[in-house]
Design a protein around this motif. Structure first.
Motif, short mmCIF file in Angstrom:
data_model
loop_
_atom_site.label_atom_id
_atom_site.label_comp_id
_atom_site.label_asym_id
_atom_site.label_seq_id
_atom_site.Cartn_x
_atom_site.Cartn_y
_atom_site.Cartn_z
N GLN A 181 -2.07 -2.13 9.28
CA GLN A 181 -1.13 -3.07 8.67
C GLN A 181 -0.72 -2.59 7.29
O GLN A 181 -1.56 -2.15 6.50
CB GLN A 181 -1.76 -4.47 8.57
CG GLN A 181 -1.80 -5.22 9.90
CD GLN A 181 -2.22 -6.65 9.73
OE1 GLN A 181 -3.24 -6.94 9.13
NE2 GLN A 181 -1.43 -7.57 10.26
N LYS A 183 2.03 -3.43 3.83
CA LYS A 183 2.86 -4.40 3.15
C LYS A 183 4.18 -3.76 2.75
O LYS A 183 4.20 -2.62 2.26
CB LYS A 183 2.16 -4.93 1.89
CG LYS A 183 1.07 -5.96 2.16
CD LYS A 183 0.53 -6.53 0.86
CE LYS A 183 -0.53 -7.58 1.13
NZ LYS A 183 -1.05 -8.17 -0.14
N ASP A 184 5.28 -4.49 2.96
CA ASP A 184 6.57 -3.98 2.51
C ASP A 184 6.79 -4.38 1.06
O ASP A 184 5.89 -4.93 0.40
CB ASP A 184 7.70 -4.46 3.43
CG ASP A 184 7.84 -5.98 3.43
OD1 ASP A 184 7.28 -6.65 2.53
OD2 ASP A 184 8.53 -6.50 4.34
N ASP A 185 7.99 -4.12 0.54
CA ASP A 185 8.28 -4.42 -0.87
C ASP A 185 8.24 -5.91 -1.18
O ASP A 185 8.18 -6.31 -2.34
CB ASP A 185 9.66 -3.86 -1.23
CG ASP A 185 9.69 -2.35 -1.18
OD1 ASP A 185 8.61 -1.74 -1.27
OD2 ASP A 185 10.79 -1.77 -1.01
N PHE A 186 8.30 -6.74 -0.13
CA PHE A 186 8.27 -8.20 -0.33
C PHE A 186 6.91 -8.80 -0.02
O PHE A 186 6.74 -10.01 0.04
CB PHE A 186 9.33 -8.86 0.55
CG PHE A 186 10.73 -8.39 0.27
CD1 PHE A 186 11.47 -8.93 -0.79
CD2 PHE A 186 11.30 -7.39 1.03
CE1 PHE A 186 12.75 -8.49 -1.05
CE2 PHE A 186 12.59 -6.94 0.77
CZ PHE A 186 13.32 -7.49 -0.28
N GLY A 187 5.90 -7.93 0.21
CA GLY A 187 4.56 -8.40 0.46
C GLY A 187 4.29 -8.83 1.89
O GLY A 187 3.24 -9.40 2.18
N ARG A 188 5.22 -8.55 2.80
CA ARG A 188 5.04 -8.94 4.20
C ARG A 188 4.25 -7.87 4.95
O ARG A 188 4.52 -6.68 4.82
CB ARG A 188 6.40 -9.16 4.86
CG ARG A 188 7.19 -10.30 4.25
CD ARG A 188 8.60 -10.35 4.81
NE ARG A 188 9.35 -9.12 4.48
CZ ARG A 188 10.65 -8.99 4.64
NH1 ARG A 188 11.37 -10.00 5.14
NH2 ARG A 188 11.26 -7.86 4.32
N LEU A 189 3.29 -8.32 5.77
CA LEU A 189 2.46 -7.40 6.54
C LEU A 189 3.12 -7.05 7.87
O LEU A 189 3.72 -7.91 8.52
CB LEU A 189 1.09 -8.01 6.80
CG LEU A 189 0.10 -8.04 5.64
CD1 LEU A 189 -1.13 -8.86 6.01
CD2 LEU A 189 -0.32 -6.63 5.24
N SER A 190 3.01 -5.81 8.26
CA SER A 190 3.51 -5.40 9.57
C SER A 190 2.64 -4.25 10.08
O SER A 190 2.04 -3.51 9.30
CB SER A 190 4.97 -4.95 9.49
OG SER A 190 5.11 -3.81 8.66
N GLY A 237 4.01 -8.40 16.89
CA GLY A 237 4.65 -7.39 16.05
C GLY A 237 4.09 -6.00 16.21
O GLY A 237 4.25 -5.16 15.32
#
Length: 295
Positions: A181, A183-190, A237
Motif C-alpha cells: 500500500q 499513499k498518494d499526494d493527497f494521503g489516499r492509500l492504494s 482496489g
C-alpha cells in the motif's frame, strides 16, 4: 515481403502458453505456489537467492544472480528477435553466442511447460544496479550519475526483458512480485506493485495476459483465507486483469487449477464484474503448503 496468414485452426493448434503475473504482500505465500504445479514440467527461475518455503519442492530451478544472467536466460527461452540489430540484446547474434555454451536450447527446456519467475521485484533491483554502471547513466556535463537517464534505461531494459519472455512459445510464463500500500499526494492509500521505476508497472498489463493479486480476505464468519483476485474493477482496489475472460473475480489460490480453467473453461458472456456482490469461495485456513500438498 511475404505475408503469413494464420487461420483460426492454426492458432488453436499453436498454443503459445499463458503469460501472467501474480502480485501479493510479503509472506502471503507466492513462492509456495510452486507446490500447486507439476514439478516434472515446471522450471523455477530463482532471483531471490534461495527459496526457503519450497526447499523440499522436487522440481528444477536456476539461480539468477546478475542482470546479465537474467538477459541470457530470457534470450535462450524466447529465442532470437529478428527485428533487432546484431549488437542488441536478444538479437540473433546474442542467441548464437549463447548457443556456443548451450548448443540446443529448445531441447534443454523441452521438458518444461511452465516457467515460474521469482521475482520481478528482484529483477528490477538487479536491472537498476546494472543501469547505474552504464556509460549513458553518467552526465557528460557534470560527470556525475544522471538519475533520469538511469530510470529511463531501467524502464527500457525491464520492458524489453518482459517482452522477450512473453515471446516464449508453447510455455506458460508466470512472474511473481511484491504488492504494498502506498499513499498518494493527497494521503489516499492504494495497492501498488513494488518495483523500481514506474515504466515497468505501467507497461505490464499490456505485456502479460493475466494480472492476479494474491491476498488475504475475510469470510462472512470472520475467518481469514487466501485468494486470487483476477478481475477489475474490484471493491478492494487490487491490481488485476483477465484477458481470457474465463475467470471469476475471486479464485482459489492454486496456480495449477487456475491455468486449467483458463485453458478449458468457456468464456463468460459478460467480461465485467459486479462491485456489489463479488463471489466468495469457500474459506480456506491460512497455511503454508508442504511436500505432501496434492497438486
Amino acid at each position: 515481403m511475404s505475408l503469413n496468414f494464420v487461420s483460426a485452426d492454426q492458432r488453436l493448434a499453436n498454443h503459445s502458453g499463458i503469460k501472467g503475473i501474480i502480485f501479493g504482500p510479503a509472506k502471503i505465500g507466492k513462492t509456495s505456489l510452486l507446490w500447486t504445479l507439476d514439478p516434472a514440467s515446471t522450471l523455477a527461475l530463482d532471483l531471490e537467492a534461495g527459496m526457503l518455503s519450497v526447499q523440499g519442492w522436487p522440481g528444477a530451478s536456476i539461480e539468477i544472480k546478475t542482470w546479465q544472467d537474467a538477459q541470457n536466460i530470457a534470450c535462450l527461452l524466447g529465442g532470437p528477435n529478428p527485428a533487432l540489430r546484431s549488437e542488441q540484446t536478444y538479437s540473433q547474434a546474442h542467441y548464437d553466442h549463447l548457443c556456443q555454451s548451450y548448443p540446443d536450447p529448445q531441447q534443454m527446456f523441452a521438458a518444461y511447460q511452465t516457467i515460474f519467475i521469482d521475482s520481478i521485484t528482484v529483477a528490477g533491483r538487479l536491472c537498476m544496479q546494472w543501469a547505474q554502471g552504464q556509460p549513458e547513466a553518467i552526465s557528460e556535463k557534470s560527470g556525475k550519475q544522471d538519475l533520469r537517464a538511469v530510470y529511463g534505461l531501467l524502464g527500457r531494459e525491464m520492458v524489453a526483458w518482459l517482452t522477450q519472455l512473453q515471446h516464449t512459445k508453447g510455455k506458460n510464463v508466470w512472474f511473481v512480485g511484491l504488492l504494498d500500500q502506498e499513499k498518494d499526494d493527497f494521503g489516499r492509500l492504494s495497492w501498488q506493485p513494488q518495483m523500481d521505476g514506474k515504466a515497468t508497472a505501467n507497461a505490464l498489463p499490456g505485456i502479460v495476459d493475466q494480472v492476479v493479486s494474491m491476498v488475504e480476505l475475510t469470510a462472512d464468519d470472520g475467518q481469514p483465507y487466501r485468494a486470487f483476485i483476477c478481475g477489475r474493477p474490484n471493491s478492494w482496489g487490487f491490481p488485476a486483469g483477465d484477458r481470457s475472460g474465463k475467470l471469476d473475480m475471486v479464485e482459489e489460490p492454486h496456480l495449477g487449477r487456475l491455468m486449467e480453467k483458463i485453458k478449458t473453461a468457456q468464456p463468460k458472456r459478460n467480461f465485467g464484474y459486479s462491485l456489489e456482490q463479488p463471489p466468495t469461495p469457500q474459506a480456506q485456513p491460512l497455511q503454508t503448503p508442504t511436500e505432501d500438498t496434492p497438486f
